[in-house]
Design an enzyme around this catalytic site. Sequence first.
Site: not given
Ligand code: P71
Length: 470
Positions: A85, A137-138, A228, A271, A395, A462
């Site tokens: 833990y 970013f969303t 980021d 990523k 997107r 979305f």
């Molecule tokens: C991508 C994603 C995953 C995603 C997130 C939201 C809507 C659709 C798909 C995630 C990102 C990203 C950047 C620049 C932070 C996050 C969040 N991307 N910054 O592109 O691209 O990270 O998903 O691990 O929570 O499909 P998280």
Amino acid sequence: MTHPTPLTMGQQFGRRSWAEPWKIKMVEPLRMISPEERAGALVDAGFNTFLLRSDDVYIDLLTDSGTSAMSDRQWAGMMLGDEAYAGSRNFYHLEEAVRRFYGFRHILPTHQGRGAEHLISQVAIKAGQFVPGNMYFTTTRLHQELAGGHFVDVIIDEAHDPEHLHPFKGNMDLGKLAALIEREGAAQIAYVSLAGTVNMAGGQPVSMANIRAIRELCDRHGIRLFLDATRLVENAFFIQEREAGFAERSIAEILLEFCSYADGAWMSAKKDNLVNIGGWLAVNEDDLFEELRNLVVVYEGLHTYGGLAGRDMEALAIGIEESVQDDHVRSRIGQVRYLGELLTDWEIPIVQPVGGHAIFLDARRFYAHIPQDEFPAQTLAAELYLDSGIRSMERGIASAGRDAKTGDHNRPKLELTRLTIPRRVYTQAHMDVVAESVKAVHDKRDATRGLRMTYEPKYLRFFQARFERL
Ligand code: P71
């Protein structure tokens, strides 16, 4: 001077090769269903690719997030999980890897990127403050807004033009940033939020010159700069390729210099870092870290696991090291470009220049006859799935949500459908299948009609929205 890492065999002889620096040891069968089954699955999913079952998908280009293949070393690391833990050995490996390759002092694991975004937003934003960023970013913007902040887009204008060939379309416009600081006062700026290879702009990089200038401006006003870091390794590749003075420096060296200008970073390790789940938050300041370390136990878990298993942290520590190797990044982006070149040769409208993680189809030009309020990018994602079982992601206007004040749709200039390439997963032959399918959908574009939204969730609509054909 010799190149920092060996080139591929083809490159040594001046050929165009971007061949993968690995071979395949384990395979996972793909499933193909009939056109009639796809039509049924699409209606069941409300024309939203997020709502499809992955068993009904042939080539999955929804995202490069958590979809990469781990290496044999990473899988071996999974067997070395210390599932204590507190104080897991794997946490210390992760801490060491982030310090070594990103250069930040204090590290907290999180379950994924948005867990880290949540913590930094809650701690570093006061209600009513502004958060300038290089395109929204969303999840990032949502967490900034939930903390009471106002996101302000200060990316250069070229980023909003899918045809502009600017080599660093992710750059911030220093004039826009300075004007915001001037207008609101430095105390009203929570921090500057800078993303490497800007996702929503098409995976477009930020130059080293740009971050140096942003740092100077922030220093003059006593404002923090956070990154980021989600696709910052890919950003370093573009600096090596395009920015004067970096051709002979390794991606790892460029990454470290880039991070040296920032006060901290949040990371979706799903990523660049080559793991299926995980994230981290890193900062240099002691006081700030103390607050974050306190908050992480409320939302993620103890500060030495932050929502991850010991084995996840080990795979991540190894993934970080693998992710910064020049030959890996070169072949990863080489594959994305291969697909981009095929589509460009066939005169399919895509965002140029091709970015790091995906090909972005320009749905506005693809379906010039479908108005933005009828969701052209969502329509294109649906048509691609119908044609060949390829899953992509909208997107555009659906992703952009609504204006918090007026309640009207946000109408982004970019109306894109993303073909996102997972790392180390698909082959060149799969890219050929994708290109041919896009061409088939393009050939019958004039007969395609748009969509109407029939269900709209309140947050990040979305993901779960439903549509029907007009
Ligand atoms: C991508 C994603 C995953 C995603 C997130 C939201 C809507 C659709 C798909 C995630 C990102 C990203 C950047 C620049 C932070 C996050 C969040 N991307 N910054 O592109 O691209 O990270 O998903 O691990 O929570 O499909 P998280």
